[in-house]
Scaffold this motif. Sequence first.
Motif, PDB file in Angstrom:
ATOM      1  N   LYS A  72       1.009  -1.447   0.443  1.00  0.00           N
ATOM      2  CA  LYS A  72      -0.093  -0.214   0.098  1.00  0.00           C
ATOM      3  C   LYS A  72       0.919   1.724  -0.418  1.00  0.00           C
ATOM      4  O   LYS A  72       0.826   1.797  -0.393  1.00  0.00           O
ATOM      5  N   TYR A  73       2.029   1.381   0.232  1.00  0.00           N
ATOM      6  CA  TYR A  73       3.188   2.390   0.721  1.00  0.00           C
ATOM      7  C   TYR A  73       3.562   2.399  -0.587  1.00  0.00           C
ATOM      8  O   TYR A  73       4.561   2.893  -0.731  1.00  0.00           O
ATOM      9  N   LEU A  75      10.487   1.692   9.185  1.00  0.00           N
ATOM     10  CA  LEU A  75      10.116   2.571  10.377  1.00  0.00           C
ATOM     11  C   LEU A  75       9.480   3.535   9.875  1.00  0.00           C
ATOM     12  O   LEU A  75       8.558   4.270  10.363  1.00  0.00           O
ATOM     13  N   LEU A  76       9.909   4.179   8.529  1.00  0.00           N
ATOM     14  CA  LEU A  76       8.919   5.554   7.112  1.00  0.00           C
ATOM     15  C   LEU A  76       7.520   5.043   7.953  1.00  0.00           C
ATOM     16  O   LEU A  76       6.611   5.747   7.656  1.00  0.00           O
ATOM     17  N   ILE A  77       6.991   3.626   7.392  1.00  0.00           N
ATOM     18  CA  ILE A  77       5.471   3.227   6.886  1.00  0.00           C
ATOM     19  C   ILE A  77       5.201   3.434   8.496  1.00  0.00           C
ATOM     20  O   ILE A  77       3.476   3.720   8.603  1.00  0.00           O
ATOM     21  N   GLN A  78       5.504   2.939   9.767  1.00  0.00           N
ATOM     22  CA  GLN A  78       4.907   2.125  10.659  1.00  0.00           C
ATOM     23  C   GLN A  78       5.165   3.923  11.412  1.00  0.00           C
ATOM     24  O   GLN A  78       3.728   4.290  11.039  1.00  0.00           O
ATOM     25  N   ARG A  95       0.619   5.786  11.654  1.00  0.00           N
ATOM     26  CA  ARG A  95       0.811   6.405  12.741  1.00  0.00           C
ATOM     27  C   ARG A  95      -0.020   7.896  12.557  1.00  0.00           C
ATOM     28  O   ARG A  95      -0.951   8.129  13.077  1.00  0.00           O
ATOM     29  N   LEU A  96       1.147   8.638  11.622  1.00  0.00           N
ATOM     30  CA  LEU A  96       0.034  10.364  11.467  1.00  0.00           C
ATOM     31  C   LEU A  96      -0.900   9.942  10.907  1.00  0.00           C
ATOM     32  O   LEU A  96      -2.272  11.402  10.861  1.00  0.00           O
ATOM     33  N   GLU A  97      -0.805   8.452  10.283  1.00  0.00           N
ATOM     34  CA  GLU A  97      -2.775   8.620   9.104  1.00  0.00           C
ATOM     35  C   GLU A  97      -3.675   8.469  10.775  1.00  0.00           C
ATOM     36  O   GLU A  97      -4.655   9.366  10.012  1.00  0.00           O
ATOM     37  N   ASN A  98      -2.789   7.885  11.331  1.00  0.00           N
ATOM     38  CA  ASN A  98      -4.195   7.296  12.462  1.00  0.00           C
ATOM     39  C   ASN A  98      -4.241   8.986  13.647  1.00  0.00           C
ATOM     40  O   ASN A  98      -4.559   8.729  15.274  1.00  0.00           O
ATOM     41  N   ARG A  99      -3.432  10.272  13.145  1.00  0.00           N
ATOM     42  CA  ARG A  99      -3.229  10.658  13.800  1.00  0.00           C
ATOM     43  C   ARG A  99      -2.769  10.722  15.342  1.00  0.00           C
ATOM     44  O   ARG A  99      -3.108  11.616  16.686  1.00  0.00           O
ATOM     45  N   ARG A 100      -1.682   9.870  15.383  1.00  0.00           N
ATOM     46  CA  ARG A 100      -0.589   9.558  16.637  1.00  0.00           C
ATOM     47  C   ARG A 100       0.105  10.471  16.311  1.00  0.00           C
ATOM     48  O   ARG A 100       1.424  10.397  15.304  1.00  0.00           O
TER      49      ARG A 100
END
Lengths: 417, 382
Positions: free
Chosen positions: A153-154, A388-391, A395-400
């Motif tokens: 997906k990424y 790690l970049l994907i992780q 996180r940022l997609e989930n606003r975390r």
Amino acid sequence: MFSFAPRRLIIGAVGGLASLATFSYYKSNLFPTCHARSQAVRRYPPSADFPDLKKHNNVMATHLTPGIYARLRDVTTPNGCTLDGCIQTGVDNPGHPFIKTVGAVAGDEESYEVFKALFDPIIDERHNGYKPWDKHPTDLDFTKIRGGNFDAKYVHSSRVRTGRSIRGLGLPPACSRAERREVERVVVDALGKLKGTFAGKYYPLSNMTDAEQEQLITDHFLFDKPVSPLLLASGMARDWPDARGIWHNSQKNFLVWINEEDHTRVISMEKGGNMKAVFERFCTGLLQVEKLIREKGWEFMWNEHLGYVLTCPSNLGTGLRCGVHVTITKLSKDPRFNDILEAMKLQKRGTGGVDTAATGGTYDISNADRLGKSEVQLVQEVIDGVELLIQMEKRLENRRSIDDLIPPKKVTCSKVY
Amino acid sequence: MPGFPGNNELQKAYDTSEDYPDLSKHNNWMAKVMTKDIYAKLRDVRTKSGYSFDQAIQTGIDNPGHPFIMTVGAVAGDEECYDTFADFFDPVIDKRHNGYSKDAKHKTDMNPDHIKGGDLDPKYVLSSRVRTGRSIRGLALPPHCTRAERRAVEKISVDALNCLKEEFAGKYYPLSNMTEAEQEKLIDDHFLFDKPVSPLLTCAGMARDWPDARGIWHNADKNFLVWVNEEDHIRVISMEKGGNMGRVFKRFCDGLNKVEELIKGKGHDFMWNEHLGYVLTCPSNLGTGLRAGVHAKLTLVSQDKRFDDILDKLRLQKRGTGGVDTASVGGVFDISNADRLGFSEVKLCQFVIDGVNTLVDMEKRLEAKKSIDDLIPTEKKN
């Protein structure tokens, strides 16, 4: 008709001398033979020839001193390469807006030894503190890789490339047409013997049909005559398209460029995120080619200090660039993005290659290092880094927050800028 | 050429046939003249300054053909090339200059008093210009010179130019240290030359080390201009608006003769011999190196289907007003002498004066809707 064997003995002897020279680099008190340059040139003192580098910002300009120039101006390699030839590209290209370019190339394997007074500090700076006595590890054992199957997906594509030079033959900036054709013959002969998933075909640039050209463009395999002044000024584009070509296997995931910026560029690639498979194919193919050229009495330029020897000092060591096209729209807007990449020893580029900028949140992310770490180490660093970049992106997609994921800055050897 | 000089020692391990260039798609004089025998004879030869035959022909290999004109495809790295590689350059010169034997003698005449007429109709002739090049003997030419030699060319030329007086008194603007203001002015005056982008030139190595030791010199009146270290050691240009080619040529000769006197006073010479005349980088510029030309409005006559043939008979050549690589715009053509070698400067300038007068007469006739049949030249001038 030419006689093949005697010439190869000569080439082998020169290559042998070269490897002797480079192996003894750190104990060497060799004074390279001072081949007489023309009377007209030596009429002028080296100071009269010293280039004006006041407006320059490349690694060569940082390290070329009048003293070094004075000692080396009239020296040539056994093949006749000169320091002026090596630095011409850096004199003609004062600086690049995106990256600090190297500004010097090797005309042959011996250049790195004969002109070491300049190349050693260039290599030190460009490779973040690599000393003249350092040893470079080579490791193409793909079984050591952990992970490496990214979320598709990424990650849209995965690619590993390197270069290899044929020992005994001049490098692209300085080779004669006969040498360049010899490179083509030696490599294509070996590639022609590959079997199974590696079986493929060679497409010389000179005699390509329109249909073949169209197909190669569609596959994004076709390389064109260089237009970058960085390359043109060094002389690599001479005699284009003579002895240049593209070889690829029928599955179109293992590709070799012949006589572009290096003798050969070897590329393994595929759509999606299976970097592990890409690297396995890369190593297997490369090792098979090496075995095949050795059977004919040839070898790759390599030594235990510089690893694989290529035209540009930036590609010494592994010559390896392992990279992905990855969409990290949110992360790339984070003000810490560049620091994160630097801490992970990664480099970003636009998806059009080294001279381009990114579009639409999709970046080309690859290893920043080439020398001092093995192929396996570099690929593992890219794999771990991209995961790690994907992780972080997720996180940022989930606003975390990603605060806990930010890697600490690594301590490196002193950078000389 | 860019990068390395041509002293690849390992090359000799290969038979010359293995180095022979692939010229199957090429259309330039080098490709037309080249044979395996010539290459075999010359590949391993070097001039005293270390220039090789491969270097001389590199630009022709890298540039297979030009859509507008048949290019030469070879350059000289030093004065000696034309002799050392005579087996190659003699036939190239012969073909490029419409028949010039290796025993021919070239006449030099830089005396402006020998010109007749030369005041062309300014209603049609918008500007007049004469240019040539000169090379300083003993220093390698732009494809091959070292930085030290190039700087020496600059010093010798500029020292001489700075001694010129009166109508020729002027100033030198080195490219390296130009201020923004100076650059703007030189662009406005159409004097500034930039780093060459034409691959014909860059492949020959002339753009190395740009802009080191390059510069522009011009007099206060801005009608006598010298380019230092562009395609030749120096290019000398005399120009003005309007049609007074006679005056332009006189200024050209007077200025150049003074410069020659001044450099001789310092123990230097221009490269010259009685066979090739003035020696320049490109074989096309041997002899006089002279291009005398006008920008002329010839809207009607240029549309006549006999135009190209007329020009040919008048020994003239047309170009666009942007220079050698361009096409014409709005009926305005750059018309100049087609020849360089085998005719003196005076003779070539006279061809242009007489020829342009004829073309202007034709244009006037056609404007008045009258025939030009009786004005068409029937044979080539000589």
